[in-house]
Design a protein around this motif. Structure first.
Motif, PDB file in Angstrom:
ATOM      1  N   ALA A 205       0.832  -1.202   0.000  1.00  0.00           N
ATOM      2  CA  ALA A 205       0.000   0.000   0.000  1.00  0.00           C
ATOM      3  C   ALA A 205       0.868   1.253   0.000  1.00  0.00           C
ATOM      4  CB  ALA A 205      -0.918  -0.005   1.225  1.00  0.00           C
ATOM      5  N   THR A 206       1.895   1.252   0.837  1.00  0.00           N
ATOM      6  CA  THR A 206       2.794   2.400   0.933  1.00  0.00           C
ATOM      7  C   THR A 206       3.535   2.618  -0.381  1.00  0.00           C
ATOM      8  OG1 THR A 206       3.066   1.976   3.302  1.00  0.00           O
ATOM      9  CG2 THR A 206       4.712   3.382   2.244  1.00  0.00           C
ATOM     10  N   ALA A 207       3.979   1.522  -0.991  1.00  0.00           N
ATOM     11  CA  ALA A 207       4.688   1.628  -2.266  1.00  0.00           C
ATOM     12  C   ALA A 207       3.772   2.161  -3.362  1.00  0.00           C
ATOM     13  CB  ALA A 207       5.250   0.263  -2.660  1.00  0.00           C
ATOM     14  N   HIS A 208       2.513   1.726  -3.360  1.00  0.00           N
ATOM     15  CA  HIS A 208       1.560   2.193  -4.370  1.00  0.00           C
ATOM     16  C   HIS A 208       1.301   3.686  -4.215  1.00  0.00           C
ATOM     17  CE1 HIS A 208      -1.854   2.253  -7.100  1.00  0.00           C
ATOM     18  NE2 HIS A 208      -2.532   2.889  -6.158  1.00  0.00           N
ATOM     19  N   LEU A 209       1.087   4.139  -2.986  1.00  0.00           N
ATOM     20  CA  LEU A 209       0.852   5.557  -2.741  1.00  0.00           C
ATOM     21  C   LEU A 209       2.060   6.381  -3.176  1.00  0.00           C
ATOM     22  CD1 LEU A 209      -0.723   7.936  -1.530  1.00  0.00           C
ATOM     23  CD2 LEU A 209       0.195   7.306   0.717  1.00  0.00           C
ATOM     24  N   LYS A 210       3.254   5.904  -2.869  1.00  0.00           N
ATOM     25  CA  LYS A 210       4.483   6.621  -3.210  1.00  0.00           C
ATOM     26  C   LYS A 210       4.611   6.796  -4.722  1.00  0.00           C
ATOM     27  CE  LYS A 210       9.486   6.405  -2.277  1.00  0.00           C
ATOM     28  NZ  LYS A 210      10.053   6.256  -3.618  1.00  0.00           N
ATOM     29  N   GLN A 211       4.404   5.715  -5.481  1.00  0.00           N
ATOM     30  CA  GLN A 211       4.563   5.838  -6.935  1.00  0.00           C
ATOM     31  C   GLN A 211       3.454   6.683  -7.544  1.00  0.00           C
ATOM     32  OE1 GLN A 211       2.724   4.321  -9.707  1.00  0.00           O
ATOM     33  NE2 GLN A 211       1.075   3.689  -8.309  1.00  0.00           N
ATOM     34  N   TYR A 212       2.265   6.628  -6.954  1.00  0.00           N
ATOM     35  CA  TYR A 212       1.149   7.425  -7.460  1.00  0.00           C
ATOM     36  C   TYR A 212       1.462   8.919  -7.350  1.00  0.00           C
ATOM     37  CZ  TYR A 212      -3.686   8.971  -8.167  1.00  0.00           C
ATOM     38  OH  TYR A 212      -4.825   9.585  -8.635  1.00  0.00           O
ATOM     39  N   LEU A 213       2.057   9.302  -6.240  1.00  0.00           N
ATOM     40  CA  LEU A 213       2.390  10.709  -6.035  1.00  0.00           C
ATOM     41  C   LEU A 213       3.615  11.105  -6.848  1.00  0.00           C
ATOM     42  CD1 LEU A 213       1.820  10.929  -2.166  1.00  0.00           C
ATOM     43  CD2 LEU A 213       0.247  11.627  -3.987  1.00  0.00           C
ATOM     44  N   ILE A 246      -3.641   0.617   4.889  1.00  0.00           N
ATOM     45  CA  ILE A 246      -3.241   2.016   4.943  1.00  0.00           C
ATOM     46  C   ILE A 246      -4.453   2.791   5.445  1.00  0.00           C
ATOM     47  CG2 ILE A 246      -3.958   2.664   2.585  1.00  0.00           C
ATOM     48  CD1 ILE A 246      -1.290   4.240   2.399  1.00  0.00           C
ATOM     49  N   SER A 247      -4.211   3.907   6.103  1.00  0.00           N
ATOM     50  CA  SER A 247      -5.333   4.671   6.659  1.00  0.00           C
ATOM     51  C   SER A 247      -5.662   5.864   5.776  1.00  0.00           C
ATOM     52  CB  SER A 247      -4.996   5.163   8.075  1.00  0.00           C
ATOM     53  OG  SER A 247      -4.082   6.248   8.023  1.00  0.00           O
ATOM     54  N   ALA A 248      -6.903   6.323   5.875  1.00  0.00           N
ATOM     55  CA  ALA A 248      -7.326   7.515   5.140  1.00  0.00           C
ATOM     56  C   ALA A 248      -6.522   8.721   5.594  1.00  0.00           C
ATOM     57  CB  ALA A 248      -8.822   7.749   5.358  1.00  0.00           C
ATOM     58  N   ARG A 249      -6.152   8.753   6.871  1.00  0.00           N
ATOM     59  CA  ARG A 249      -5.387   9.896   7.381  1.00  0.00           C
ATOM     60  C   ARG A 249      -3.984   9.935   6.782  1.00  0.00           C
ATOM     61  NH1 ARG A 249      -7.165   9.172  13.652  1.00  0.00           N
ATOM     62  NH2 ARG A 249      -5.844   7.334  13.402  1.00  0.00           N
ATOM     63  N   THR A 250      -3.385   8.761   6.601  1.00  0.00           N
ATOM     64  CA  THR A 250      -2.064   8.709   5.980  1.00  0.00           C
ATOM     65  C   THR A 250      -2.124   9.225   4.550  1.00  0.00           C
ATOM     66  OG1 THR A 250      -1.291   6.880   7.368  1.00  0.00           O
ATOM     67  CG2 THR A 250      -0.231   7.152   5.225  1.00  0.00           C
ATOM     68  N   ILE A 251      -3.141   8.788   3.808  1.00  0.00           N
ATOM     69  CA  ILE A 251      -3.284   9.252   2.419  1.00  0.00           C
ATOM     70  C   ILE A 251      -3.530  10.751   2.380  1.00  0.00           C
ATOM     71  CG2 ILE A 251      -4.735   9.116   0.360  1.00  0.00           C
ATOM     72  CD1 ILE A 251      -5.179   6.140   1.030  1.00  0.00           C
TER      73      ILE A 251
END
Length: 416
Positions: A205-213, A246-251
């Motif tokens: 999840a963290t890796a996906h968010l990182k590449q998305y940004l 992953i949490s909504a707050r983290t995103i």
């Protein structure tokens, strides 16, 4: 010496998990557990499982990732299969645990489980931690929140609220208590084949968010979010959000940092806007509770008794309507469906086939790897005109939707 149990539910992460952090702070010995309830294995009267192979595979990956992280910190994750109340009471007795910590889930089955645990005299600490906003932060008591989403959102924005800051993962985890050998036996986990577009787990999840940004995809989100084909037209955060990897707050916090770096735009706002819809459906459960699960929902509309044959045609993608059939086959084969297609196929079931909205909701529960009890119930009630929207349901013109979103038939060709 305080022995405590941490019961993981839909919060399969270490970062921004206040309940787990608090348990680590107060326990001398901590037993992290996950319990596979028999409810998840139930078969509906019409012959489909409550949780499809896609859902089970994503869960399996998420639990394996969580176990790996816990072991890296000197702990572990023990999994058991059975009734949660019975198993947890046995674990309390055998370990001498003082308290059970867990995430609070404000839905009927989950509430009932916690009530039963407390009725046994067990100390249970529940933490609400699945929304962007804390329960006490909105400018209204959640039990008196506005029914209309637009009013809800405007009051949140007027109060200057965006999200609650996420908490960091614990730096240390208390050691495991000494356990009888029988308690160290884990459940068997057969390999489950699934589509690998998404792999469960907090680290994924963290890796996906990182590449998305990093790829600046938020900038185009509002323009592309209604597309039907591909990975990047929408954020695809939902599978990891649903299982709590992953949490909504983290995103939300990462989006805010992104805006600080690159500037805010329609896309970044719209991602926050969608997370606010998610909060809205959660908070509605504090206002209406079990009423959201009544056959009639919050309305007085008459019930519809579905035709089993039509339901089978709809869920298997054999209605004869190409766009609907393509959507239902994508769902069946992948465990996923775009937000636009979810609305289209749900509308067709409720209005064109005159189907029971509850059957549609249960089919989505079975199939979607990003199934979320709050959003699934809320969206089906909203579309069927049985929720809080005074304008009634949302019927989609299938011909117009086809022309607007798949005019060249590429999506239909892909899945048909």
């Amino acid at each position: 010496m305080k022995v405590m149990i941490y019961w993981f539910r839909n919060d399969l992460r270490l970062t921004d998990n206040p309940a787990f952090v608090d348990a680590c702070l107060h326990a001398d010995f901590l037993l992290p557990v996950y319990i596979h309830s028999p409810q998840s294995k139930k078969i509906h009267a019409l012959g489909f499982p409550r949780e499809s192979d896609h859902r089970q595979a994503f869960l399996r990956e998420s639990l394996d990732d969580l176990r790996g992280q816990l072991r890296n910190m000197g702990s572990d994750l023990l999994e058991y299969a059975g009734e949660p109340v019975k198993l947890l009471s046995q674990l309390v007795e055998l370990t001498g645990a003082d308290t059970i910590y867990c995430e609070r889930i404000e839905a009927p089955e989950e509430i009932h489980q916690c009530q039963q645990i407390k009725a046994l005299g067990i100390s249970l600490h529940e933490f609400w931690q699945s929304s962007m906003l804390s329960l006490d932060k909105p400018p209204f008591p959640v039990q008196e929140m506005p029914d209309m989403f637009t009013q809800f959102r405007k009051e949140i924005e007027r109060a200057g609220l965006k999200f609650e800051s996420p908490v960091t993962a614990p730096s240390t985890i208390p050691p495991l208590p000494k356990l009888p050998e029988a308690l160290m036996t884990k459940t068997d986990h057969p390999e489950i084949a699934s589509a690998k577009q998404w792999i469960g787990g907090e680290r994924n999840a963290t890796a996906h968010l990182k590449q998305y940004l990093e790829r600046r995809l938020p900038d185009s989100y509002k323009e592309t979010r209604n597309q039907l084909i591909g990975q990047d037209y929408s954020s695809k955060f939902s599978p990891w959000l649903a299982s709590g990897c992953i949490s909504a707050r983290t995103i939300a916090a990462e989006l805010a940092a992104y805006e600080q770096c690159y500037g805010a735009n329609d896309g970044t706002y719209w991602l926050w806007f969608e997370l606010m819809w998610r909060d809205y459906f959660r908070f509605l459960h504090f206002k209406y509770g079990r009423r959201l699960y009544l056959e009639k929902g919050l309305s007085e509309l008459p019930l519809r008794l579905s035709d089993d044959r039509r339901f089978d045609q709809w869920r298997s993608g054999k209605t004869g309507v190409p766009l609907v059939d393509a959507g239902m086959r994508e769902l069946l084969q992948s465990g996923y469906l775009s937000n636009r297609m979810r609305q289209i196929v749900a509308s067709y079931w409720v209005y064109d086939l005159q189907g029971d909205w509850r059957l549609g909701a249960r089919w989505f529960e079975s199939q979607l790897i990003d199934y979320d009890v709050y959003s699934n119930q809320g969206n089906w009630l909203y579309l069927a005109g049985r929720g809080t929207d005074p304008r009634g349901g949302r019927r989609f013109n299938i011909a117009k939707q086809t022309q607007d979103h798949d005019p060249q038939g590429k999506y239909q060709s892909l899945w048909l």
